[in-house]
Design an enzyme around this catalytic site. Structure first.
Site, PDB file in Angstrom:
ATOM      1  N   ARG A  12      39.555  44.787  38.060  1.00  0.00           N
ATOM      2  CA  ARG A  12      40.721  43.870  37.995  1.00  0.00           C
ATOM      3  C   ARG A  12      39.853  42.399  37.749  1.00  0.00           C
ATOM      4  O   ARG A  12      40.576  41.437  37.672  1.00  0.00           O
ATOM      5  CB  ARG A  12      41.301  43.763  39.503  1.00  0.00           C
ATOM      6  CG  ARG A  12      42.173  45.127  39.486  1.00  0.00           C
ATOM      7  CD  ARG A  12      42.848  45.193  41.100  1.00  0.00           C
ATOM      8  NE  ARG A  12      42.112  46.702  41.436  1.00  0.00           N
ATOM      9  CZ  ARG A  12      42.414  46.673  42.622  1.00  0.00           C
ATOM     10  NH1 ARG A  12      43.305  46.090  43.493  1.00  0.00           N
ATOM     11  NH2 ARG A  12      41.678  47.946  43.290  1.00  0.00           N
ATOM     12  N   GLY A  13      38.815  42.285  38.206  1.00  0.00           N
ATOM     13  CA  GLY A  13      37.822  41.109  38.145  1.00  0.00           C
ATOM     14  C   GLY A  13      38.080  39.962  36.971  1.00  0.00           C
ATOM     15  O   GLY A  13      37.948  38.817  37.092  1.00  0.00           O
ATOM     16  N   GLU A  21      34.225  40.969  30.540  1.00  0.00           N
ATOM     17  CA  GLU A  21      33.717  41.428  31.888  1.00  0.00           C
ATOM     18  C   GLU A  21      33.642  40.257  32.883  1.00  0.00           C
ATOM     19  O   GLU A  21      33.386  39.099  32.530  1.00  0.00           O
ATOM     20  CB  GLU A  21      32.174  42.144  31.623  1.00  0.00           C
ATOM     21  CG  GLU A  21      31.374  42.493  33.094  1.00  0.00           C
ATOM     22  CD  GLU A  21      32.136  43.542  33.710  1.00  0.00           C
ATOM     23  OE1 GLU A  21      33.293  43.364  34.555  1.00  0.00           O
ATOM     24  OE2 GLU A  21      31.499  44.469  34.069  1.00  0.00           O
ATOM     25  N   ASP A  22      33.988  40.452  34.236  1.00  0.00           N
ATOM     26  CA  ASP A  22      33.720  39.233  35.021  1.00  0.00           C
ATOM     27  C   ASP A  22      32.117  38.839  35.187  1.00  0.00           C
ATOM     28  O   ASP A  22      31.665  37.791  35.035  1.00  0.00           O
ATOM     29  CB  ASP A  22      34.417  39.531  36.323  1.00  0.00           C
ATOM     30  CG  ASP A  22      34.252  40.636  36.998  1.00  0.00           C
ATOM     31  OD1 ASP A  22      33.360  41.640  36.529  1.00  0.00           O
ATOM     32  OD2 ASP A  22      34.481  40.833  38.161  1.00  0.00           O
ATOM     33  N   ASP A  73      26.021  42.898  36.702  1.00  0.00           N
ATOM     34  CA  ASP A  73      25.297  42.730  37.673  1.00  0.00           C
ATOM     35  C   ASP A  73      24.126  43.875  37.338  1.00  0.00           C
ATOM     36  O   ASP A  73      23.185  43.646  36.775  1.00  0.00           O
ATOM     37  CB  ASP A  73      25.981  43.274  38.983  1.00  0.00           C
ATOM     38  CG  ASP A  73      25.345  43.156  40.204  1.00  0.00           C
ATOM     39  OD1 ASP A  73      24.570  42.315  40.515  1.00  0.00           O
ATOM     40  OD2 ASP A  73      25.707  44.133  41.137  1.00  0.00           O
ATOM     41  N   ASP A 128      36.610  39.501  43.710  1.00  0.00           N
ATOM     42  CA  ASP A 128      36.822  39.632  44.963  1.00  0.00           C
ATOM     43  C   ASP A 128      35.699  40.143  45.971  1.00  0.00           C
ATOM     44  O   ASP A 128      34.705  40.422  45.434  1.00  0.00           O
ATOM     45  CB  ASP A 128      37.837  40.768  44.953  1.00  0.00           C
ATOM     46  CG  ASP A 128      37.201  41.915  44.866  1.00  0.00           C
ATOM     47  OD1 ASP A 128      36.786  42.233  43.990  1.00  0.00           O
ATOM     48  OD2 ASP A 128      37.506  42.900  45.722  1.00  0.00           O
TER      49      ASP A 128
HETATM   50  P1  IMP Z   1      27.716  46.505  37.669  1.00  0.00           P
HETATM   51  O1  IMP Z   1      28.449  47.714  37.222  1.00  0.00           O
HETATM   52  O2  IMP Z   1      26.544  46.500  38.441  1.00  0.00           O
HETATM   53  O3  IMP Z   1      26.901  45.693  36.381  1.00  0.00           O
HETATM   54  O4  IMP Z   1      28.682  45.617  38.085  1.00  0.00           O
HETATM   55  C1  IMP Z   1      29.992  45.316  37.665  1.00  0.00           C
HETATM   56  C2  IMP Z   1      31.000  45.208  38.811  1.00  0.00           C
HETATM   57  O5  IMP Z   1      30.521  44.931  40.042  1.00  0.00           O
HETATM   58  C3  IMP Z   1      31.701  43.596  38.189  1.00  0.00           C
HETATM   59  O6  IMP Z   1      32.644  43.812  37.192  1.00  0.00           O
HETATM   60  C4  IMP Z   1      32.358  43.272  39.637  1.00  0.00           C
HETATM   61  O7  IMP Z   1      33.491  43.958  39.812  1.00  0.00           O
HETATM   62  C5  IMP Z   1      31.409  44.041  40.790  1.00  0.00           C
HETATM   63  N1  IMP Z   1      30.409  43.145  41.157  1.00  0.00           N
HETATM   64  C6  IMP Z   1      29.166  42.651  40.965  1.00  0.00           C
HETATM   65  N2  IMP Z   1      28.654  41.718  41.495  1.00  0.00           N
HETATM   66  C7  IMP Z   1      29.760  41.088  42.164  1.00  0.00           C
HETATM   67  C8  IMP Z   1      29.843  39.969  43.130  1.00  0.00           C
HETATM   68  O8  IMP Z   1      28.788  39.201  43.368  1.00  0.00           O
HETATM   69  N3  IMP Z   1      31.155  39.634  43.811  1.00  0.00           N
HETATM   70  C9  IMP Z   1      31.816  40.354  43.492  1.00  0.00           C
HETATM   71  N4  IMP Z   1      31.964  41.612  42.681  1.00  0.00           N
HETATM   72  C10 IMP Z   1      30.753  41.981  41.894  1.00  0.00           C
END
Ligand code: IMP
Length: 180
Positions: free
Chosen positions: A44-45, A100-101, A104, A160
């Site tokens: 949803r981000g 993508e938001d 990470d 969020d």
């Molecule tokens: P990844 O798979 O670890 O790259 O994570 C991606 C998803 O994790 C993002 O689309 C966010 O929804 C969530 N996420 C990563 N970092 C944060 C943060 O600092 N705050 C909130 N959500 C996060």
């Protein structure tokens, strides 16, 4: 009971708007020959980001959404990525931009791009509002990045913490007050 925290502003609403104008200019330039761009928001981000981004894209776009989960109601990343909601439309032979938001660890973007590439789009590009390169576990980079940020847990502008703070107009860092 949730741990008490405050939110420190990291990126203002004005700075976000200015950066989105620049990103939209780059995308319009790179996709100027595209008939109709399929813009895919990762729920949803990305819902606030995609809403602002498409309104800056002065070109034909189609909007679709996909929901993947890699986070629960905590600041811990889980490695497993599950598709909770798939696209409504076909992307075969289409130019696609995945929105993508935050990138990470990179697991979500990597998983989603691999999945969408199996559907043979003509072109698949990715954009992330925020990038936390120091957290990366998978070698993936968005083609367009709004802001690189340090290893901070952020909220606001669609993002969020335990389903709160998505409606903040700016990006802020969560700071737990007990630790202060
Ligand atoms: P990844 O798979 O670890 O790259 O994570 C991606 C998803 O994790 C993002 O689309 C966010 O929804 C969530 N996420 C990563 N970092 C944060 C943060 O600092 N705050 C909130 N959500 C996060």
């Amino acid at each position: 009971m949730a741990r008490p925290y405050v939110i420190d502003e990291l990126i203002s609403a004005k700075a976000i708007a200015a950066r989105i104008e620049e990103l939209a200019r780059d995308i319009r330039r790179d996709f100027r020959d595209t008939d109709k761009l399929v813009v895919v928001g990762l729920l949803r981000g990305s819902f606030v980001f995609i809403a602002d981004l498409v309104r800056e894209l002065d070109m034909p776009v189609e909007v679709d959404f996909l929901e993947a989960s890699s986070y629960g109601n905590s600041t811990e990343s889980s490695r497993e990525v599950r598709i909770l909601k798939d696209l409504r439309g076909e992307i075969q032979g289409r130019d696609v931009l995945v929105v993508e938001d935050i990138v990470d660890t990179g697991h979500t973007l990597s998983h989603v791009t691999k999945l969408l590439n199996t559907r043979a789009p003509a072109r698949l590009a990715t954009i992330a509002l925020l990038d936390k390169p120091s957290r990366r576990e998978v070698d993936v980079k968005a083609d367009y990045v709004g802001f690189e940020i340090p290893d901070e847990f952020v909220v606001g502008y669609g993002i969020d913490f335990a389903q709160r703070n998505r409606n903040l107009p700016f990006i802020g860092a969560v700071r737990f007050t007990e630790d202060a």
